[in-house]
Design a protein around this motif. Structure first.
Motif, PDB file in Angstrom:
ATOM      1  N   TYR A 110       0.834  -1.208   0.000  1.00 56.15           N
ATOM      2  CA  TYR A 110       0.000   0.000   0.000  1.00 56.15           C
ATOM      3  C   TYR A 110       0.870   1.260   0.000  1.00 56.15           C
ATOM      4  O   TYR A 110       0.581   2.222  -0.708  1.00 56.15           O
ATOM      5  N   GLU A 111       1.929   1.231   0.776  1.00 57.98           N
ATOM      6  CA  GLU A 111       2.752   2.434   0.940  1.00 57.98           C
ATOM      7  C   GLU A 111       3.640   2.727  -0.264  1.00 57.98           C
ATOM      8  O   GLU A 111       3.852   3.886  -0.623  1.00 57.98           O
ATOM      9  N   TYR A 112       4.170   1.670  -0.911  1.00 57.58           N
ATOM     10  CA  TYR A 112       5.191   1.893  -1.936  1.00 57.58           C
ATOM     11  C   TYR A 112       4.846   1.353  -3.329  1.00 57.58           C
ATOM     12  O   TYR A 112       5.556   1.671  -4.285  1.00 57.58           O
ATOM     13  N   ALA A 113       3.793   0.553  -3.452  1.00 53.76           N
ATOM     14  CA  ALA A 113       3.418   0.039  -4.777  1.00 53.76           C
ATOM     15  C   ALA A 113       2.185   0.723  -5.342  1.00 53.76           C
ATOM     16  O   ALA A 113       2.037   0.822  -6.559  1.00 53.76           O
ATOM     17  N   LYS A 114       1.306   1.190  -4.498  1.00 53.89           N
ATOM     18  CA  LYS A 114       0.035   1.774  -4.930  1.00 53.89           C
ATOM     19  C   LYS A 114       0.248   2.945  -5.890  1.00 53.89           C
ATOM     20  O   LYS A 114      -0.314   2.967  -6.996  1.00 53.89           O
ATOM     21  N   ALA A 115       1.063   3.909  -5.500  1.00 56.83           N
ATOM     22  CA  ALA A 115       1.248   5.113  -6.329  1.00 56.83           C
ATOM     23  C   ALA A 115       1.919   4.806  -7.667  1.00 56.83           C
ATOM     24  O   ALA A 115       1.427   5.254  -8.714  1.00 56.83           O
ATOM     25  N   PRO A 116       3.019   4.057  -7.714  1.00 58.13           N
ATOM     26  CA  PRO A 116       3.635   3.755  -9.015  1.00 58.13           C
ATOM     27  C   PRO A 116       2.701   3.009  -9.964  1.00 58.13           C
ATOM     28  O   PRO A 116       2.680   3.291 -11.165  1.00 58.13           O
ATOM     29  N   LEU A 117       1.933   2.061  -9.439  1.00 58.33           N
ATOM     30  CA  LEU A 117       0.986   1.340 -10.283  1.00 58.33           C
ATOM     31  C   LEU A 117      -0.054   2.287 -10.870  1.00 58.33           C
ATOM     32  O   LEU A 117      -0.384   2.223 -12.059  1.00 58.33           O
ATOM     33  N   VAL A 222      -7.224  -2.130   1.760  1.00 61.29           N
ATOM     34  CA  VAL A 222      -7.663  -2.999   0.671  1.00 61.29           C
ATOM     35  C   VAL A 222      -8.771  -2.309  -0.120  1.00 61.29           C
ATOM     36  O   VAL A 222      -8.771  -2.307  -1.360  1.00 61.29           O
ATOM     37  N   GLU A 223      -9.704  -1.717   0.599  1.00 62.47           N
ATOM     38  CA  GLU A 223     -10.815  -1.000  -0.051  1.00 62.47           C
ATOM     39  C   GLU A 223     -10.300   0.145  -0.913  1.00 62.47           C
ATOM     40  O   GLU A 223     -10.759   0.355  -2.050  1.00 62.47           O
ATOM     41  N   ASN A 229      -7.765   0.340  -9.396  1.00 65.40           N
ATOM     42  CA  ASN A 229      -7.397  -0.643 -10.427  1.00 65.40           C
ATOM     43  C   ASN A 229      -6.641  -1.840  -9.884  1.00 65.40           C
ATOM     44  O   ASN A 229      -5.869  -2.477 -10.604  1.00 65.40           O
ATOM     45  N   ILE A 230      -6.856  -2.165  -8.611  1.00 63.06           N
ATOM     46  CA  ILE A 230      -6.231  -3.343  -8.012  1.00 63.06           C
ATOM     47  C   ILE A 230      -7.312  -4.385  -7.748  1.00 63.06           C
ATOM     48  O   ILE A 230      -8.361  -4.081  -7.176  1.00 63.06           O
ATOM     49  N   ASN A 231      -7.037  -5.629  -8.161  1.00 60.67           N
ATOM     50  CA  ASN A 231      -7.929  -6.749  -7.881  1.00 60.67           C
ATOM     51  C   ASN A 231      -7.346  -7.586  -6.748  1.00 60.67           C
ATOM     52  O   ASN A 231      -6.166  -7.460  -6.409  1.00 60.67           O
TER      53      ASN A 231
END
Length: 336
Positions: A110-117, A222-223, A229-231
């Motif tokens: 959540y902290e480091y992958a969410k934004a780049p994706l 998670v929500e 755009n994450i499943n």
């Protein structure tokens, strides 16, 4: 020796990349095929001394950003729904396809992958071990390494004696040997693993063991990820290796995880990633009977029209096998 091997790999990878041969290999190997990447933890370098995970599941956060850019420039990015549609409807798999997945639902996702994706517009799927999401407990591997490390750094004779009794290891100057001891425990019966943890907890009950950086996402996070755009899929309940427990226990882990995760996220869960990547025909049958459409293992290989949907291969990615673009591509193409 490790430096020599790394140098050789880099030399081969750069030659293949800049000669154009790697592009030819890619187009041949991935014709009407896709590959699935399996990430675990995404962390900045400053965090590495604070965590208790093995290097084989850690990708540097700056490197991860670069990898997403490389993937967009070299491959056709697809989502898990598209993979399911192509497989189940007997349609030809897209060429040079790439599906990005994550195991375990670590807080750092959540902290480091969410934004780049989000910035790259890349869909991804995170496989959740239900019992750990929104809870303070951690995987036994991380807790055991933290406790072994504390014994190792102690000057107390009783601490050193317990470490030797449980691992056969005298005090060491780095954690590599300790990590190897934890990894070796994976083949043990879970009763023995939990007994070892109980002995460590009892021995160290008055001492602080820091596990705050080895935790998992909350359901609120998670929500929020679901809105970007994450499943999500299942990684079972307790993260126990399903082939190492009784079939009835495995059935409960599989079916309950599907039901409970669906209740939490409000959408259907059609895919499961087997803990540690381990499955067999019995587990595959249970997964299918539980209503899953796809199951993911670990290991080199690609997804094509004739792939077994209950044992789809994934490529484990971490910093050590993807430090630069040529090596990253060689890892994807199973050259290394």
């Amino acid at each position: 020796m490790r430096l020599i091997k790394t140098t050789i790999k880099n030399t081969i990878a750069y030659f293949l990349y800049y000669s154009g041969l790697l592009s030819l290999v890619k187009n041949r190997k991935l014709r009407n095929k896709a590959f699935v990447l399996a990430y675990h933890r995404i962390l900045p370098e400053k965090m590495l001394e604070k965590i208790n995970s093995t290097a084989g599941i850690i990708t540097d956060s700056d490197l991860f950003r670069r990898q997403l850019s490389w993937l967009k420039s070299e491959f056709h990015i697809i989502g898990i729904d598209e993979v399911q549609d192509l497989l189940l409807n007997g349609r030809e798999m897209v060429s040079n396809g790439c599906l990005v997945t994550f195991d375990d639902g670590w807080q750092d996702n959540y902290e480091y992958a969410k934004a780049p994706l989000a910035e790259e517009g890349i869909p991804a799927t995170i496989f959740l071990p239900y019992n750990y999401i929104g809870e303070e407990q951690v995987f036994w591997q991380e807790e055991m390494l933290a406790r072994f490390s504390q014994l190792n750094s102690s000057e107390d004779d009783a601490d050193r004696a317990l470490l030797k009794q449980l691992t056969g290891i005298e005090a060491v100057s780095d954690t590599h040997t300790l990590r190897s001891a934890v990894t070796a425990m994976k083949s043990r019966d879970y009763a023995e693993i939990y007994d070892t943890l109980d002995r460590l907890r009892e021995h160290q009950k008055e001492k602080l063991v820091n596990l705050k950086y080895d935790t998992y996402m909350t359901w609120l996070q998670v929500e929020k990820l679901a809105a970007s755009n994450i499943n999500f899929g299942s990684h079972a309940l307790s993260h126990r290796i399903l082939t190492q427990i009784e079939p009835d226990d495995a059935r409960y882990e599989i079916s309950e995880s599907k039901k409970l995760i669906e209740e939490k996220i409000g959408t259907e869960v059609n895919a499961i990633a087997y803990p540690n990547g381990n499955c067999d025909t019995t587990i595959e049958k249970i997964v299918a009977e539980s209503g899953f459409q796809m199951g993911f293992i670990m290991g080199g290989g690609y997804v094509s029209q004739d792939s077994n949907p209950m044992a789809l291969p994934r490529i484990n990615v971490h910093t050590n096998n993807s430090r630069n673009k040529p090596v990253f591509l060689c890892t994807i193409l199973n050259i290394f």
